[in-house]
Write a protein that holds these residues in place. Structure first.
Motif, PDB file in Angstrom:
ATOM      1  N   ALA A 260      45.090  36.950  36.176  1.00  0.00           N
ATOM      2  CA  ALA A 260      46.352  37.859  35.845  1.00  0.00           C
ATOM      3  C   ALA A 260      45.429  39.469  35.951  1.00  0.00           C
ATOM      4  O   ALA A 260      46.555  40.168  35.705  1.00  0.00           O
ATOM      5  N   ARG A 261      44.225  39.261  34.559  1.00  0.00           N
ATOM      6  CA  ARG A 261      43.699  40.146  33.864  1.00  0.00           C
ATOM      7  C   ARG A 261      43.706  40.814  35.355  1.00  0.00           C
ATOM      8  O   ARG A 261      42.965  41.839  35.452  1.00  0.00           O
ATOM      9  N   GLU A 262      42.305  40.116  35.598  1.00  0.00           N
ATOM     10  CA  GLU A 262      41.867  40.560  37.268  1.00  0.00           C
ATOM     11  C   GLU A 262      43.061  41.054  37.969  1.00  0.00           C
ATOM     12  O   GLU A 262      42.230  42.496  38.069  1.00  0.00           O
ATOM     13  N   PHE A 263      43.979  40.606  38.201  1.00  0.00           N
ATOM     14  CA  PHE A 263      44.426  40.955  39.168  1.00  0.00           C
ATOM     15  C   PHE A 263      45.442  43.116  38.433  1.00  0.00           C
ATOM     16  O   PHE A 263      45.346  43.602  38.539  1.00  0.00           O
ATOM     17  N   ALA A 264      45.740  42.709  37.574  1.00  0.00           N
ATOM     18  CA  ALA A 264      45.849  44.035  36.603  1.00  0.00           C
ATOM     19  C   ALA A 264      44.932  44.809  36.433  1.00  0.00           C
ATOM     20  O   ALA A 264      45.058  46.274  37.032  1.00  0.00           O
ATOM     21  N   LEU A 265      43.768  45.080  36.235  1.00  0.00           N
ATOM     22  CA  LEU A 265      42.670  45.387  35.900  1.00  0.00           C
ATOM     23  C   LEU A 265      42.346  46.287  37.869  1.00  0.00           C
ATOM     24  O   LEU A 265      42.366  47.532  38.086  1.00  0.00           O
ATOM     25  N   ALA A 266      42.813  45.279  38.378  1.00  0.00           N
ATOM     26  CA  ALA A 266      42.239  46.494  39.821  1.00  0.00           C
ATOM     27  C   ALA A 266      43.399  46.987  40.533  1.00  0.00           C
ATOM     28  O   ALA A 266      42.936  48.128  40.541  1.00  0.00           O
ATOM     29  N   ARG A 267      44.929  46.974  39.897  1.00  0.00           N
ATOM     30  CA  ARG A 267      45.786  47.652  40.869  1.00  0.00           C
ATOM     31  C   ARG A 267      46.493  48.508  39.924  1.00  0.00           C
ATOM     32  O   ARG A 267      46.974  49.752  40.762  1.00  0.00           O
ATOM     33  N   TYR A 268      46.275  47.264  38.389  1.00  0.00           N
ATOM     34  CA  TYR A 268      47.206  49.222  37.544  1.00  0.00           C
ATOM     35  C   TYR A 268      46.146  49.418  36.215  1.00  0.00           C
ATOM     36  O   TYR A 268      46.511  49.326  35.244  1.00  0.00           O
ATOM     37  N   GLY A 269      45.473  49.478  36.593  1.00  0.00           N
ATOM     38  CA  GLY A 269      43.613  49.635  35.674  1.00  0.00           C
ATOM     39  C   GLY A 269      44.458  51.454  35.396  1.00  0.00           C
ATOM     40  O   GLY A 269      45.067  52.372  36.299  1.00  0.00           O
ATOM     41  N   LEU A 270      43.805  52.149  34.301  1.00  0.00           N
ATOM     42  CA  LEU A 270      44.122  53.724  33.939  1.00  0.00           C
ATOM     43  C   LEU A 270      43.255  54.499  35.261  1.00  0.00           C
ATOM     44  O   LEU A 270      43.436  55.576  35.280  1.00  0.00           O
ATOM     45  N   ASP A 271      42.534  53.920  35.864  1.00  0.00           N
ATOM     46  CA  ASP A 271      41.272  55.076  36.191  1.00  0.00           C
ATOM     47  C   ASP A 271      42.165  55.152  37.674  1.00  0.00           C
ATOM     48  O   ASP A 271      42.608  57.023  38.057  1.00  0.00           O
ATOM     49  N   ALA A 272      42.974  54.331  38.471  1.00  0.00           N
ATOM     50  CA  ALA A 272      42.917  53.925  39.664  1.00  0.00           C
ATOM     51  C   ALA A 272      44.211  55.633  39.835  1.00  0.00           C
ATOM     52  O   ALA A 272      44.758  56.509  40.602  1.00  0.00           O
ATOM     53  N   PHE A 273      45.191  55.312  38.443  1.00  0.00           N
ATOM     54  CA  PHE A 273      46.643  55.658  37.788  1.00  0.00           C
ATOM     55  C   PHE A 273      46.297  57.728  37.250  1.00  0.00           C
ATOM     56  O   PHE A 273      46.732  58.011  37.819  1.00  0.00           O
ATOM     57  N   LEU A 274      45.056  57.842  36.886  1.00  0.00           N
ATOM     58  CA  LEU A 274      44.580  59.111  36.322  1.00  0.00           C
ATOM     59  C   LEU A 274      44.139  60.196  37.545  1.00  0.00           C
ATOM     60  O   LEU A 274      44.593  61.135  37.692  1.00  0.00           O
ATOM     61  N   ARG A 275      43.690  59.065  38.609  1.00  0.00           N
ATOM     62  CA  ARG A 275      42.789  59.818  40.059  1.00  0.00           C
ATOM     63  C   ARG A 275      44.529  60.466  40.557  1.00  0.00           C
ATOM     64  O   ARG A 275      43.966  61.601  40.923  1.00  0.00           O
ATOM     65  N   SER A 276      45.166  59.514  40.641  1.00  0.00           N
ATOM     66  CA  SER A 276      46.501  59.715  42.128  1.00  0.00           C
ATOM     67  C   SER A 276      46.766  61.304  40.943  1.00  0.00           C
ATOM     68  O   SER A 276      47.370  61.713  42.145  1.00  0.00           O
TER      69      SER A 276
END
Length: 286
Positions: A260-276
């Motif tokens: 669960a943690r691996e998936f969450a970091l990949a899809r819902y990590g802060l870096d991707a959110f801020l880049r978007s």
């Protein structure tokens, strides 16, 4: 870039202000300001603001944006029913949804929409699962009732319910975010009983912590929770069985929590959110 916004959803704002911009949060009388949050942001009055972009989250905020400031509209919620007309339908601006489900279900007419999926500040791999109990985070469970699955919670006993205004159903009451994460991490499994809400950030945070999850297969949960992280189903008995299995098998719970943690970091990590959001800001503000 100087970004003007209102404090509407604290957890979302906590992630948003982690970026590299100057964040101007509207204070009284037109907003609630920082409300004591230790954000890297400035509380501002609309009479004094000088902004490059405004993130509007409620229709009434549109008329408060200073003239000449570009606007993006952010929609946090699901519609009341599939196909409900959005207040910003046929608008000539950009409307941002937080989930693909919401984008699918709202009727936005000719308004252009994009999806910027949630990102959260990583609380770290806190999971111990030392308590053979389930946990859920449900704000205002009595008032919101069936929408958030309050009626289902007793079926998952033993379960501890956290969140705002949880005392009437025997929950553990309000917690600051750090304390909440630590307490959740001690429980063996996270239960997400929501029937009809946008994707709860508490679910994503639980996965970041390293908790295995069981969730109703409603709204965005079917996209947010992979099979290796837990169980997603519309059959509540499936979820009850899965919860009992995880409570009875700490090794299995730890393994699913790791996934669960691996998936969450990949899809819902802060870096991707801020880049978007950087991409959205550049497009709208120029």
């Amino acid at each position: 870039m100087r970004i003007l916004l209102w404090h509407v959803h604290g957890s979302w704002t906590n992630s948003f202000v982690q970026g590299d911009h100057d964040y101007l949060v509207v204070g009284p009388p037109d907003g609630i300001g920082l409300a004591g949050r230790p954000w890297r942001a400035t509380e501002t009055s609309l009479s004094e603001v000088d902004a490059d972009l405004a993130v509007v989250q409620q229709p009434e905020q549109l008329g408060l944006v200073p003239r000449g400031v570009p606007v993006v509209y952010l929609e946090h919620n699901t519609p009341s029913a599939p196909g409900q007309r959005h207040p910003m339908a046929d608008w000539d601006g950009l409307l941002v949804h937080v989930t693909h489900f919401n984008d699918l279900m709202w009727d936005c007419g000719s308004t252009r929409t994009v999806v910027v999926e949630h990102g959260v500040v990583d609380p770290g791999p806190l999971y111990t699962g030392e308590l053979a109990r389930a946990a859920a985070v449900v704000n205002d469970p009595v008032r919101r009732g069936r929408i958030v699955g309050t009626d289902l919670l007793p079926r998952f006993e033993p379960i501890d319910v956290f969140g705002m205004n949880t005392e009437p159903i025997g929950g553990l009451g309000d917690h600051d975010l750090g304390s909440l994460h630590r307490e959740l991490a001690r429980r063996r499994v996270y239960v997400h009983p929501m029937r009809w809400t946008s994707l709860g950030l508490s679910l994503i945070e639980a996965m970041h912590i390293g908790m295995p999850v069981v969730a109703l297969a409603c709204t965005e949960a079917v996209r947010a929770v992979p099979e290796e992280a837990g169980t997603v189903s519309t059959d509540v008995e499936d979820l009850v069985r899965a919860t009992r299995e995880l409570i009875a098998d700490p090794a299995l719970a730890h393994e699913k929590g790791k996934r669960a943690r691996e998936f969450a970091l990949a899809r819902y990590g802060l870096d991707a959110f801020l880049r978007s959001w950087d991409d959205v800001a550049k497009e709208v503000a120029g």
